[in-house]
Structures are given as structure tokens and as C-alpha cells.
Scaffold this active site. Sequence first.
Site, PDB file in Angstrom:
ATOM      1  CB  CYS A 119      44.031 -13.958  38.817  1.00  0.00           C
ATOM      2  SG  CYS A 119      42.562 -14.992  38.894  1.00  0.00           S
ATOM      3  CG  ASP A 146      42.152 -16.249  30.296  1.00  0.00           C
ATOM      4  OD1 ASP A 146      41.274 -17.039  30.668  1.00  0.00           O
ATOM      5  OD2 ASP A 146      42.669 -15.395  31.046  1.00  0.00           O
ATOM      6  CG  HIS A 152      43.108 -17.214  33.839  1.00  0.00           C
ATOM      7  ND1 HIS A 152      42.767 -15.889  33.669  1.00  0.00           N
ATOM      8  CD2 HIS A 152      43.080 -17.438  35.172  1.00  0.00           C
ATOM      9  CE1 HIS A 152      42.540 -15.331  34.840  1.00  0.00           C
ATOM     10  NE2 HIS A 152      42.727 -16.262  35.774  1.00  0.00           N
TER      11      HIS A 152
END
Length: 223
Positions: free
Chosen positions: A115, A162, A190
Site C-alpha cells: 500500500c 483494485d 486492494h
Amino acid sequence: MTSLTASDGHSFKAWEAGSAESPLAVIVVQEIFGLTTHIRNVCNDFAAEGFHVLAPAVFDRVKSDVILEYTQAGVTEGLELRSKIPSEKTLADIAACAKALREAGHKKVGIIGFCWGGLLAWLTATRTHDVDAAVSWYGGSIGSHVETAPHCPVELHFGGEDSSIPHTEIQKIRDARPEVEEYVYDDAGHGFGCPERPSFNRDARDLAWSRSVDFLKSHLEQK
């Protein structure tokens, strides 16, 4: 936990796994949720693969001992904390980890980020010479930082579902940096690598993990 000091004098904590006797070394960079149980488990998994691992508590720049829940409230607080830390300060913390691992006897050091950490892994590879290989999992905004070529081999992993990283951005990276290994997991969203998140996808996680470990080992092992 161990303590390190960056070049600007900032002292911060880092999660350490493995030891100087481990044949490989890697820096693990957190998501926007802090040094969560998941990130510590990732560190421990790398240690089991033969890595000496350091994971900097990058939120220490603004608040100590941050561990947020994988909820919208956690996302909101994490983004707020992140906004208060210039990238160059976080890269200084990563550089301190790389220095510590080299001083422990490791000639080569890798990095993997998730991330926010995925973006930081990319920035480390493109803006510094602190690492010898870099891996990013669902790193957002990399497409906005493709003007500079990485100084080391890089491998990127994205979820095809995502919504925060559109396919146009993934294609932008591919077009600008064809030398970078890039994998897209069609049915993954994600955060697909985190068992604590609703988006966890075990098949995508296991394949990305295998590829990441093999990639890092291939570039960090002493020949």
C-alpha cells in the site's frame, strides 16, 4: 522492537526479525495502518525464508506506537498521519534501516512495501541507492513517479479489481518502465495480501508471495 536513528537525528522504532546470521536482508514497509500484526507476520515469514528483517515505524515521525484497525476510521486516521510526513523524511528512515542491515554484515539489502509502503519502496528504488532490489504490493500513485528510472531491479504487484489503482495507471507504468516486472491478479482487490482485510485473496497472495521471495532471493543472494 529495536531503535534506530535517521540521518537527521530522528529516533524511531523498528520491528526486527531474523538475525545478522541470516544470509539475506530486507526492509518491510508498512501500510497506512502502522506496524500491525499483519506486517509483523510478514516480517516473521521473511525471517523463516532466511532474511534478516527490519520494518520501520514510519509514523513515529508524528505519533508513536501507531497501530490502526482495518476500517474506514483506520484509513482516515492513517491518511491524516501520512499527510504530515514528507516523503524524504520517510526515505531517511528507510535509509537508516538499510544502513543498519549493512552494518550487521549484509552486502545487499532489499525492500518490500505494501500500500503506502509499496509507493515508498518505489521511491526508494528511484530516488536513492539504498537498496539492491525492490518489490511493491498495490502501491498507489506510482504512475505519478515514473519519470526517473529505478536504480535496482523492481517487481510490482497489483490487484486487477483494485478501484484505487486504475488499469490506466498500471498501463502508464508499463509503458514508461517496460524493464520493471509487473504482475496483475485479475480477481484481487486492494490489500489482497492481508488476511485481516475483507479483500484478502489467498490465491493471489500466495502467488505474489512466491514471486516476491524468489525475486528478492535471486537479486540479493551472494553468487
